[in-house]
Motif scaffolding. Structure first.
Motif, mmCIF file in Angstrom:
data_model
loop_
_atom_site.group_PDB
_atom_site.id
_atom_site.type_symbol
_atom_site.label_atom_id
_atom_site.label_comp_id
_atom_site.label_asym_id
_atom_site.label_seq_id
_atom_site.Cartn_x
_atom_site.Cartn_y
_atom_site.Cartn_z
ATOM 1 N N UNK A 3 28.304 79.485 21.796
ATOM 2 C CA UNK A 3 28.381 80.243 23.042
ATOM 3 C C UNK A 3 26.991 80.550 23.566
ATOM 4 N N UNK A 4 26.095 80.903 22.659
ATOM 5 C CA UNK A 4 24.718 81.199 23.062
ATOM 6 C C UNK A 4 24.078 79.959 23.672
ATOM 7 N N UNK A 5 24.288 78.814 23.055
ATOM 8 C CA UNK A 5 23.722 77.571 23.556
ATOM 9 C C UNK A 5 24.290 77.236 24.937
ATOM 10 N N UNK A 6 25.617 77.400 25.077
ATOM 11 C CA UNK A 6 26.257 77.135 26.361
ATOM 12 C C UNK A 6 25.706 78.078 27.433
ATOM 13 N N UNK A 10 23.663 77.118 30.828
ATOM 14 C CA UNK A 10 24.125 77.603 32.123
ATOM 15 C C UNK A 10 22.981 78.299 32.880
ATOM 16 N N UNK A 11 22.203 79.102 32.144
ATOM 17 C CA UNK A 11 21.058 79.783 32.763
ATOM 18 C C UNK A 11 20.052 78.757 33.277
ATOM 19 N N UNK A 12 19.748 77.778 32.446
ATOM 20 C CA UNK A 12 18.803 76.733 32.843
ATOM 21 C C UNK A 12 19.304 75.990 34.071
ATOM 22 N N UNK A 13 20.582 75.658 34.084
ATOM 23 C CA UNK A 13 21.168 74.935 35.228
ATOM 24 C C UNK A 13 21.124 75.797 36.488
ATOM 25 N N UNK A 17 19.021 74.847 39.819
ATOM 26 C CA UNK A 17 19.679 74.740 41.126
ATOM 27 C C UNK A 17 19.026 75.664 42.156
ATOM 28 N N UNK A 18 18.636 76.860 41.734
ATOM 29 C CA UNK A 18 17.978 77.794 42.650
ATOM 30 C C UNK A 18 16.610 77.261 43.078
ATOM 31 N N UNK A 51 20.517 87.421 41.327
ATOM 32 C CA UNK A 51 19.885 88.695 40.951
ATOM 33 C C UNK A 51 19.868 88.935 39.439
ATOM 34 N N UNK A 52 20.579 88.139 38.687
ATOM 35 C CA UNK A 52 20.462 88.200 37.220
ATOM 36 C C UNK A 52 19.117 87.627 36.773
ATOM 37 N N UNK A 53 18.532 86.772 37.586
ATOM 38 C CA UNK A 53 17.302 86.081 37.207
ATOM 39 C C UNK A 53 16.072 86.502 38.017
ATOM 40 N N UNK A 54 16.280 86.922 39.265
ATOM 41 C CA UNK A 54 15.156 87.197 40.166
ATOM 42 C C UNK A 54 15.389 88.490 40.944
ATOM 43 N N UNK A 55 14.289 89.164 41.269
ATOM 44 C CA UNK A 55 14.381 90.397 42.059
ATOM 45 C C UNK A 55 14.650 90.097 43.527
#
Length: 192
Positions: A3-6, A10-13, A17-18, A51-55
């Protein structure tokens, strides 16, 4: 663990994409007219993910630029696997790597160069150039540095030459191969 790897994938993807959406939009619109909603729509993600990744969009831009500059420095200054005792000075190989990296990533770097004033990234660019100059001095024979000229003057001269020439090269569609650019830059720097 799976799950952690998945989750990591997902975060990397999402971040990829952003970034892609950001640079696509930068190629189309003025920075002030790009909204977080534009970016998330283009990336096919929701605003919560953003917003989970950037302000904000500035944070997205600056984090991605720092990552781009770090990748460039890693490419340029990774250990040389060639014999530097040949006809070309050691600095040539680092300059060649610089131009090769620009060529391989010309789309994103051309956007940054063309929009550098609008994006207000002077501090990021200065940090990159200063770090690269100091790393270059350490990597090449520091004894070759002309001690009669203060290091600050040498730094300004070299950074201006490289930044200006790289911008010209990208803005004009890379009219010369990286090898010629590196050789020319080394010749001009050595003459001065």
């Amino acid at each position: 663990m799976a799950d952690s790897y998945r989750g990591d994938k997902r975060i990397t993807k999402s971040k990829t994409n952003l970034k892609k959406a950001l640079f696509e939009l930068l190629a189309e619109k003025e920075w002030g007219k790009i909204s977080v909603q534009d970016i998330t729509q283009r990336a096919n993600l929701n605003r919560t993910t953003f917003y989970q990744h950037y302000q904000d969009k500035d944070d997205l831009l600056h984090q991605n630029m720092r990552d781009m500059f770090e990748a460039m420095k890693e490419d340029i200054f990774s250990p040389l696997d060639i014999d530097c005792s040949g006809e070309k000075p050691e600095a040539y190989w680092y300059v060649l790597r610089f131009y090769q990296h620009l060529q391989q990533n010309c789309g994103d770097f051309a956007i940054i160069i063309n929009r550098r004033y609008e994006l207000n990234i002077k501090e990021l660019l200065n940090d990159f150039w200063n770090d690269s100059f100091l790393t270059g001095i350490k990597k090449t024979a520091a004894a070759d540095t002309d001690r009669s000229v203060p290091l600050d003057i040498q730094r300004r001269f070299v950074i201006s030459a490289f930044a200006g020439t790289a911008a010209w090269w990208l803005e004009n569609g890379m009219p010369f191969p990286p090898e010629l650019m590196a050789e020319s830059m080394i010749k001009m720097i050595q003459k001065n």
